[in-house]
Design a protein around this motif. Structure first.
Motif, short mmCIF file in Angstrom:
data_model
loop_
_atom_site.label_atom_id
_atom_site.label_comp_id
_atom_site.label_asym_id
_atom_site.label_seq_id
_atom_site.Cartn_x
_atom_site.Cartn_y
_atom_site.Cartn_z
N LEU A 73 -4.04 10.46 -1.20
CA LEU A 73 -3.99 8.98 -0.47
C LEU A 73 -3.65 8.90 0.85
O LEU A 73 -2.52 8.59 0.99
CB LEU A 73 -3.27 8.01 -1.64
CG LEU A 73 -3.40 6.38 -1.59
CD1 LEU A 73 -4.87 6.36 -1.92
CD2 LEU A 73 -2.72 5.87 -2.44
N VAL A 111 -5.59 4.11 2.54
CA VAL A 111 -4.49 2.90 2.50
C VAL A 111 -4.92 1.78 3.14
O VAL A 111 -4.98 0.57 2.90
CB VAL A 111 -3.07 3.25 2.63
CG1 VAL A 111 -2.10 2.05 2.53
CG2 VAL A 111 -2.50 4.39 1.63
N LEU A 170 3.71 0.98 -1.65
CA LEU A 170 3.13 1.99 -2.10
C LEU A 170 3.88 3.32 -2.69
O LEU A 170 4.71 3.76 -1.99
CB LEU A 170 2.09 2.67 -0.79
CG LEU A 170 1.27 4.07 -0.94
CD1 LEU A 170 0.22 3.88 -1.87
CD2 LEU A 170 0.67 4.39 0.56
N LEU A 224 -0.31 1.24 -5.89
CA LEU A 224 -0.04 0.07 -5.10
C LEU A 224 0.50 -1.19 -5.57
O LEU A 224 -0.02 -1.59 -6.71
CB LEU A 224 -1.54 -0.31 -4.25
CG LEU A 224 -2.00 0.45 -3.25
CD1 LEU A 224 -3.56 -0.07 -2.92
CD2 LEU A 224 -1.02 0.36 -1.96
N THR A 278 6.06 4.10 2.08
CA THR A 278 4.79 4.92 1.74
C THR A 278 5.08 6.29 1.20
O THR A 278 4.13 7.00 1.05
CB THR A 278 4.03 5.06 3.07
OG1 THR A 278 4.90 5.83 4.11
CG2 THR A 278 3.72 3.83 3.74
#
Length: 340
Positions: free
Chosen positions: A7, A12, A35, A42, A335
């Protein structure tokens, strides 16, 4: 399970750019995103600092807005070849966590939406507060919009002329109340931005519409006492085409489902070249919201009136960048976090 770097930042950004393009009450964009890279999840949370305490004290409109963003996330994931698994209100101990979207793997043919043009419609959909032509929308398109609401867990009632007038009466009454409610007017004005403003939130003055010269169409007047910025009145369509979006229950998860259904309907309309605007005024007063309920449905909980038809495109309203919506969300947002 996919690896952490599956990802990437570009993926994103694409997902979040689609999410923040969703409509929201007064363009407050009342969402924030988290995230979890390891689990391909998400998180969609509420943004308490972007609420309307007087207009939306129960946060129902906020949930509709977040639901619309979740639907866009789903579409974007499918467009990128990922299968989205959505859970609404997944953790009772985190009331601010409204939804999670887990990317579980690659999509196959049965995962694709029935109308592949819906994703492209995300960027084209804008609220149009201008008069429509009055040209009737073909029944097959109306049927697609109705089916879209049903597929997302809500209902869309498209009334006849008499039913339309019945729905517009409480909307007009709500608009009149708003005009005399000084605090609500002030709250609304805080979300109107002046020309040249660099704000990523709110409604620019240039995106506001005119009043109806005939007084039949109760479009929201955002200007309040600022009459100098109000547009001159224009003649609106004589026969308004409306859809009442409703659900059989009125819980928080129903509000989120209604938001997804709302966006599904709006994108279906946009894909067919229609313009849309939302009449939410009556939903902001409990007695007037009840007055919009369908008489023959004992469990009809209305959420919004959708005006649709052919006409000029709506003006673009600003959006905060997708990654900014994640980065500015606070300590829950990262993240590179492993969920428990």
């Amino acid at each position: 399970m996919r690896t952490r770097d599956a990802l990437d930042a570009a993926t994103v950004e694409s997902l979040l750019a689609a999410a923040v393009a969703a409509p929201s009450i007064h363009n407050t964009q009342p969402w924030r995103f988290g995230l979890d890279v390891h689990h391909q999840v998400l998180e969609v949370r509420s943004a308490p600092q972007r609420t309307l305490p007087l207009t939306d004290p129960l946060h129902r409109a906020q949930y509709l807005s977040v639901g619309a963003a979740v639907f866009n996330l789903r579409l974007a994931a499918l467009h990128l070849g990922r299968r989205p698994e959505v859970r609404l209100l997944p953790d009772p101990y985190e009331p601010g966590l409204l939804a999670t979207v887990r990317l579980t793997g690659s999509v196959d043919a049965e995962d694709q939406p029935a109308d592949p043009g819906l994703y492209e419609a995300i960027a084209r959909r804008h609220t149009s507060r201008m008069p429509f032509t009055g040209r009737p929308v073909p029944e097959p398109i109306v049927a697609e919009m109705t089916a879209a609401a049903h597929a997302a867990g809500a209902r869309l009632h498209v009334p006849d002329i008499a039913g339309t007038r019945r729905l517009l009466r409480p909307t007009a009454a709500a608009e009149a109340r708003n005009h005399t409610h000084r605090d609500r007017t002030a709250e609304t004005l805080t979300w109107i931005t002046a020309p040249g403003s660099d704000s990523s939130y709110g409604i620019p003055v240039t995106a506001l519409g005119p009043p109806d010269a005939a007084g039949r169409m109760p479009m929201r007047d955002f200007t309040g006492p600022l009459r100098a910025v109000r547009r001159p009145a224009l003649w609106f369509e004589r026969h308004v085409q409306l859809g009442l979006l409703w659900t059989a229950h009125d819980r928080r998860e129903d509000w989120l489902r209604a938001g997804q259904a709302l966006q599904y309907v709006l994108l279906t309309a946009t894909a067919h070249g229609l313009r849309t605007s939302l009449l939410h005024q009556a939903m902001e007063w409990p007695d007037l919201r009840a007055a919009t309920a369908l008489p023959r449905h004992k469990r009809c909980h209305p959420h919004v009136l959708i005006r649709f038809g052919y006409g000029p495109d709506g003006a673009v309203t600003p959006r905060a960048p997708g990654l900014s919506a994640a980065a500015g969300a606070g300590p829950h947002i990262t993240t590179d976090r492993v969920s428990p």
